[in-house]
Scaffold this motif. Structure first.
Motif, mmCIF file in Angstrom:
data_model
loop_
_atom_site.group_PDB
_atom_site.id
_atom_site.type_symbol
_atom_site.label_atom_id
_atom_site.label_comp_id
_atom_site.label_asym_id
_atom_site.label_seq_id
_atom_site.Cartn_x
_atom_site.Cartn_y
_atom_site.Cartn_z
ATOM 1 N N LEU A 58 25.752 1.036 -22.767
ATOM 2 C CA LEU A 58 24.538 0.892 -22.677
ATOM 3 C C LEU A 58 23.910 0.792 -24.192
ATOM 4 O O LEU A 58 22.315 1.458 -24.837
ATOM 5 C CB LEU A 58 22.857 0.988 -22.177
ATOM 6 N N GLY A 59 24.652 1.702 -24.775
ATOM 7 C CA GLY A 59 23.341 2.862 -25.815
ATOM 8 C C GLY A 59 24.184 2.349 -27.458
ATOM 9 O O GLY A 59 24.959 1.045 -27.587
ATOM 10 N N GLY A 60 24.450 3.419 -28.671
ATOM 11 C CA GLY A 60 24.600 2.568 -29.470
ATOM 12 C C GLY A 60 25.944 1.629 -30.015
ATOM 13 O O GLY A 60 26.185 0.758 -30.450
ATOM 14 N N ASN A 61 26.825 2.623 -29.252
ATOM 15 C CA ASN A 61 28.012 1.860 -28.991
ATOM 16 C C ASN A 61 28.701 0.685 -28.710
ATOM 17 O O ASN A 61 28.521 -0.095 -29.360
ATOM 18 C CB ASN A 61 29.291 2.786 -28.120
ATOM 19 N N GLY A 62 27.732 0.901 -27.620
ATOM 20 C CA GLY A 62 27.343 -0.904 -27.138
ATOM 21 C C GLY A 62 27.422 -1.532 -28.223
ATOM 22 O O GLY A 62 27.312 -2.984 -28.004
ATOM 23 N N GLY A 63 26.182 -1.331 -28.906
ATOM 24 C CA GLY A 63 25.071 -2.205 -29.440
ATOM 25 C C GLY A 63 26.168 -2.480 -30.799
ATOM 26 O O GLY A 63 26.186 -4.007 -31.061
ATOM 27 N N ASP A 64 26.828 -1.958 -30.958
ATOM 28 C CA ASP A 64 28.193 -2.220 -31.818
ATOM 29 C C ASP A 64 29.080 -3.134 -31.014
ATOM 30 O O ASP A 64 29.736 -4.132 -32.359
ATOM 31 C CB ASP A 64 29.107 -1.105 -32.493
ATOM 32 N N GLY A 65 29.405 -3.092 -30.255
ATOM 33 C CA GLY A 65 30.542 -3.975 -29.482
ATOM 34 C C GLY A 65 29.196 -5.017 -29.357
ATOM 35 O O GLY A 65 30.073 -6.829 -29.803
ATOM 36 N N PHE A 66 28.259 -5.321 -29.443
ATOM 37 C CA PHE A 66 27.608 -6.504 -29.456
ATOM 38 C C PHE A 66 27.309 -7.347 -30.731
ATOM 39 O O PHE A 66 27.841 -8.722 -31.042
ATOM 40 C CB PHE A 66 26.327 -6.185 -28.785
#
Length: 507
Positions: A58-66
């Motif tokens: 749900l954080g920045g690492n997930g944003g990279d994945g999006f």
């Protein structure tokens, strides 16, 4: 210039990202470039049409994945996103922006929420990308992330971790219960410290460029404030945030140590003891009840005052000496014996103004942390050499003396230069109005106050330079070049507590 092959800690990387935003590079830009790096590594290794499962937090690492999901879809891959948690709980602004973009592509990209360990599907894909947790992870993994890690490891596809495999402490390489075993880890800007100790989990490590110039690592900014500032617990007690002893004042200069002491209080230190000649001390007590004064017998400090000071040296976490001290022969003798006493007590020391000038006559490396805060003229007294005009030459010269004295040197100027034996920072805050008397004393108070709260001396000096200059910039924005040093003091807590995106002042 920093070595681009050196490693970086999670706190240093976080500070760099905050500073990058301050200098105009948004988190959205960084996230876009990070995701693009990962997608390019996938495209270089696999033909189009492969199935990709991207497991996102749900954080920045997930944003990279999006972002990776979007790029791989465009390049002809079949993409599924497994979101560990509920999409309504995505609080990272840049990650949420990129998730909203994915929502517009929901007919092309399947998004599956994993809300508990019972809802984890079998991960069937040619490529599995771990984008759950980033470099700030500490402590054992909890459900359902722990179980998702097991599911990733059980999958048969090629496994890629973004920045750091989930479950690895990015600073130590420690396994936090269990961790993703990646075939490839794509990290950004610099390799993280812990990667070298976690080779069983990282696989091949590739460092991607996310558009941060190496020069940014040498620029002071709000990220450096975060490094030096001590979080305040609700259960804190008096003294938990440090005790500072400031030694200064003379028959001629009474106000300088007061400014330093008040600035230290505004920096957040719990207790400030101000040691000054008796007459000054009584006047100071009447001016500010916030300060604890140590009343010394000499009109100008002399070696006989040391016995009175010794208990306070033992009590203090840090000693700062110099503001308004004067340079009478007896005072210069006092500086020498006082430094010896501080060193014997094992206390960090900050020297400024007259204290620094007296130290120049017998300068040597001390056995305790030492911070010196000269301006150009004081630097010349300290080194017997004029300060070079070019900034590159200044860095070489100042770092050389910092190594010789095993000290941190904060050279005040239009651009402040902060050096210790290994590190260099440039600070651009501040303005011409700060030539007014007393702003240097304010700086000493901030730096020594942060050190009393156990900030690293170099980090305290960088933060102090930034905060002092930024406070002066806010004063100018309110009053123009009609400031006094006490105006700057009033802005110190506002700069320390102001959100990063409100800190920049137009000059």
């Amino acid at each position: 210039m920093q070595n681009q092959n050196s490693l970086i800690s999670s706190r240093e990387m976080r500070a760099l990202e905050v500073n990058a935003q301050y200098f105009g590079v948004s988190l959205l830009q960084l996230m876009e470039l990070a995701g693009r790096n990962v997608s390019q590594e996938i495209m270089a290794r696999f033909p189009k049409g492969k199935r990709v499962a991207i497991v996102c937090g749900l954080g920045g690492n997930g944003g990279d994945g999006f972002v990776v999901a979007r790029h791989l879809l465009r390049s002809g891959f079949e993409v599924t996103v497994l979101l560990v948690g509920r999409d309504r709980d995505i609080s990272h602004e840049a990650a949420l922006r990129n998730y909203e973009i994915l929502q517009t592509l929901q007919t092309k990209i399947s998004v599956v929420e994993i809300n508990d360990s019972a809802a984890i599907p079998a991960i069937e894909a040619d490529i599995v990308i771990d984008a759950m947790l980033g470099t700030g992870t500490k402590g054992k993994l909890r459900a359902p992330i722990r179980q998702v890690v097991d599911a990733i490891n059980a999958a048969s596809g090629f496994k890629l971790a973004i920045d750091i495999p989930t479950g690895i402490d990015s600073d130590t390489g420690e396994v936090l219960g269990n961790a993703v075993r990646a075939d490839l880890t794509v990290t950004f800007h610099r390799a993280k410290l812990g990667l070298k100790n976690a080779k069983k989990y990282t696989g091949e490590v590739v460092v991607g460029d996310i558009g941060l110039p190496l020069e940014f690592e040498e620029f002071a900014g709000p990220g450096d404030v975060e490094l030096a500032r001590k979080p305040r617990s609700e259960t804190a007690h008096k003294g938990d945030f440090g005790r500072l002893l400031i030694i200064g004042g003379s028959t001629v200069y009474a106000g300088a140590p007061v400014l330093a002491s008040l600035a230290a209080m505004r920096s957040g230190v719990d207790l400030v003891y101000l040691a000054s000649p008796k007459k000054n001390a009584y006047e100071i007590t009447s001016i500010s009840p916030d300060l604890i004064t140590v009343k010394l017998e000499s009109d100008n400090l002399s070696p006989t005052d040391l016995e009175t000071l010794k208990p306070f040296i033992e009590l203090a976490d840090v000693v700062a000496m110099g503001p308004g001290l004067g340079l009478s022969p007896k005072t210069q003798e006092f500086v020498k014996v006082c430094i010896e006493a501080v060193e014997a007590a094992g206390k960090p020391l900050v020297l400024d103004a007259d204290g620094l000038k007296a130290f120049a006559k017998f300068k040597r490396a001390l056995k305790v942390p030492l911070v010196l805060t000269p301006h150009g003229g004081e630097y010349a007294i300290l080194t017997d050499k004029a300060l070079p005009e070019q900034i590159d030459e200044q860095i070489l010269a100042v770092q050389k003396i910092a190594k010789q004295l095993n000290a941190t040197i904060l050279l005040k100027g239009k651009v402040d230069l902060i050096c210790d034996s290994n590190r260099v920072k440039l600070n651009f805050t501040g303005n011409a109005g700060m030539t007014v008397g007393g702003t240097g004393d304010v700086l000493v108070g901030i730096v020594s106050g942060l050190m009393a709260m156990h900030a690293d001396p170099f980090e305290a000096a960088v933060c102090g330079a930034f905060v002092n200059g930024a406070a002066g910039d806010f004063v100018v924005s309110d009053f123009g070049y009609h400031m006094v040093a006490t105006d700057v003091i009033e802005w110190i807590p506002k700069v320390l507590e102001t959100p990063m995106d409100h800190l920049k002042v137009k000059k």
